[in-house]
Design a protein around this motif. Sequence first.
Motif, mmCIF file in Angstrom:
data_model
loop_
_atom_site.group_PDB
_atom_site.id
_atom_site.type_symbol
_atom_site.label_atom_id
_atom_site.label_comp_id
_atom_site.label_asym_id
_atom_site.label_seq_id
_atom_site.Cartn_x
_atom_site.Cartn_y
_atom_site.Cartn_z
ATOM 1 N N ILE A 197 0.829 -1.209 0.000
ATOM 2 C CA ILE A 197 0.000 0.000 0.000
ATOM 3 C C ILE A 197 0.861 1.256 0.000
ATOM 4 O O ILE A 197 0.573 2.225 -0.696
ATOM 5 C CB ILE A 197 -0.955 0.001 1.213
ATOM 6 C CG1 ILE A 197 -2.056 -1.048 1.016
ATOM 7 C CG2 ILE A 197 -1.587 1.383 1.418
ATOM 8 C CD1 ILE A 197 -2.985 -1.200 2.189
ATOM 9 N N ARG A 198 1.935 1.260 0.779
ATOM 10 C CA ARG A 198 2.783 2.447 0.920
ATOM 11 C C ARG A 198 4.067 2.263 0.118
ATOM 12 O O ARG A 198 4.901 1.421 0.445
ATOM 13 C CB ARG A 198 3.118 2.689 2.389
ATOM 14 C CG ARG A 198 1.889 2.876 3.269
ATOM 15 C CD ARG A 198 2.294 3.266 4.673
ATOM 16 N NE ARG A 198 1.141 3.453 5.543
ATOM 17 C CZ ARG A 198 1.175 4.068 6.726
ATOM 18 N NH1 ARG A 198 2.319 4.561 7.168
ATOM 19 N NH2 ARG A 198 0.089 4.177 7.456
ATOM 20 N N ALA A 201 -2.043 2.954 -7.414
ATOM 21 C CA ALA A 201 -1.609 2.141 -8.550
ATOM 22 C C ALA A 201 -2.497 0.906 -8.697
ATOM 23 O O ALA A 201 -2.844 0.499 -9.811
ATOM 24 C CB ALA A 201 -0.152 1.728 -8.380
ATOM 25 N N ALA A 202 -2.887 0.326 -7.556
ATOM 26 C CA ALA A 202 -3.738 -0.857 -7.600
ATOM 27 C C ALA A 202 -5.111 -0.529 -8.172
ATOM 28 O O ALA A 202 -5.691 -1.311 -8.941
ATOM 29 C CB ALA A 202 -3.875 -1.445 -6.193
ATOM 30 N N LEU A 203 -5.656 0.634 -7.812
ATOM 31 C CA LEU A 203 -6.953 1.048 -8.355
ATOM 32 C C LEU A 203 -6.869 1.247 -9.866
ATOM 33 O O LEU A 203 -7.753 0.835 -10.621
ATOM 34 C CB LEU A 203 -7.417 2.334 -7.675
ATOM 35 C CG LEU A 203 -7.843 2.209 -6.199
ATOM 36 C CD1 LEU A 203 -8.078 3.585 -5.599
ATOM 37 C CD2 LEU A 203 -9.090 1.356 -6.070
ATOM 38 N N GLY A 248 -5.787 -10.138 -10.692
ATOM 39 C CA GLY A 248 -6.147 -9.973 -9.289
ATOM 40 C C GLY A 248 -5.126 -9.103 -8.581
ATOM 41 O O GLY A 248 -3.958 -9.026 -9.000
ATOM 42 N N VAL A 249 -5.534 -8.445 -7.498
ATOM 43 C CA VAL A 249 -4.633 -7.570 -6.747
ATOM 44 C C VAL A 249 -4.686 -7.936 -5.269
ATOM 45 O O VAL A 249 -5.759 -7.887 -4.651
ATOM 46 C CB VAL A 249 -5.004 -6.085 -6.911
ATOM 47 C CG1 VAL A 249 -4.028 -5.209 -6.116
ATOM 48 C CG2 VAL A 249 -4.996 -5.687 -8.381
ATOM 49 N N LEU A 250 -3.547 -8.303 -4.704
ATOM 50 C CA LEU A 250 -3.437 -8.555 -3.268
ATOM 51 C C LEU A 250 -2.586 -7.446 -2.679
ATOM 52 O O LEU A 250 -1.380 -7.379 -2.911
ATOM 53 C CB LEU A 250 -2.797 -9.912 -2.996
ATOM 54 C CG LEU A 250 -2.550 -10.247 -1.520
ATOM 55 C CD1 LEU A 250 -3.869 -10.238 -0.745
ATOM 56 C CD2 LEU A 250 -1.854 -11.582 -1.366
ATOM 57 N N GLN A 257 -11.652 6.890 -6.935
ATOM 58 C CA GLN A 257 -10.980 7.872 -7.767
ATOM 59 C C GLN A 257 -9.480 7.753 -7.649
ATOM 60 O O GLN A 257 -8.941 7.444 -6.588
ATOM 61 C CB GLN A 257 -11.407 9.298 -7.354
ATOM 62 C CG GLN A 257 -12.897 9.544 -7.581
ATOM 63 C CD GLN A 257 -13.253 10.960 -7.206
ATOM 64 O OE1 GLN A 257 -12.465 11.697 -6.620
ATOM 65 N NE2 GLN A 257 -14.455 11.362 -7.554
ATOM 66 N N GLU A 258 -8.822 8.029 -8.739
ATOM 67 C CA GLU A 258 -7.359 8.102 -8.731
ATOM 68 C C GLU A 258 -6.960 9.535 -8.417
ATOM 69 O O GLU A 258 -7.618 10.476 -8.811
ATOM 70 C CB GLU A 258 -6.774 7.735 -10.094
ATOM 71 C CG GLU A 258 -7.073 6.297 -10.515
ATOM 72 C CD GLU A 258 -6.529 6.047 -11.897
ATOM 73 O OE1 GLU A 258 -5.319 6.248 -12.092
ATOM 74 O OE2 GLU A 258 -7.292 5.666 -12.777
#
Length: 210
Positions: free
Chosen positions: A53-54, A66-68, A78-80, A208-209
């Motif tokens: 995340i960080r 970035a994941a969004l 998929g995103v973990l 939102q990005e």
Amino acid sequence: MRVVIAEDAALLREGLTRLLEDRGHVICAAVTDGDALLAAVAEHRPDVAVVDIRMPPTHTDEGLRAALALRQRFPGTGVLMFSQYIETSYSAYLLKDRVANVAEFAAALQRVAEGGTALDPEVVSQLFRASRQRGGLATLTPRERQVLALMAEGRSNAGIAAELVVSGGAVEKHVASIFAKLGLPQDESDNRRVLAVLRYLGGKPQLQEG
């Protein structure tokens, strides 16, 4: 399984790479920031991306952003997400300590690659203690709270039934009761399961990005 890793800490990045390769997975790329993550996914189209995340440059929510973007551009991947900290604003991720439990981490990765979600059980526990008195959550029975907690971990009804050693029909009744108590009527435009989990987590989806 084909995997892209986004983690700026070199030791953890290399450790994840070796751990997953030892279990037979293919590491397509191991990168250090959000831009490199998006480029790697565009090039390799992996089954799943493991994303901190960080990440640089500010170490706040670059990985999440970035994941969004990744989910919007490459919905088949998929995103973990994972983090060293309890991130109460985000709805699905694992704590980095969970990687030490190789079987549990691998199971979460497989679940995400197949279209499910993963939320660390310790995060579930802390978020539930913080949010149980809000809205209709306080009206849930102990069993309904168990079912909702497992929903928040990304478990299917069948997975919940296996975990609680009850029938699938019993889980369906609990889920229906949860929806009713949280005021989530049938609506084709909304996914009530997702809405119930978001209510449980005490937050709203970040769409939102920045």
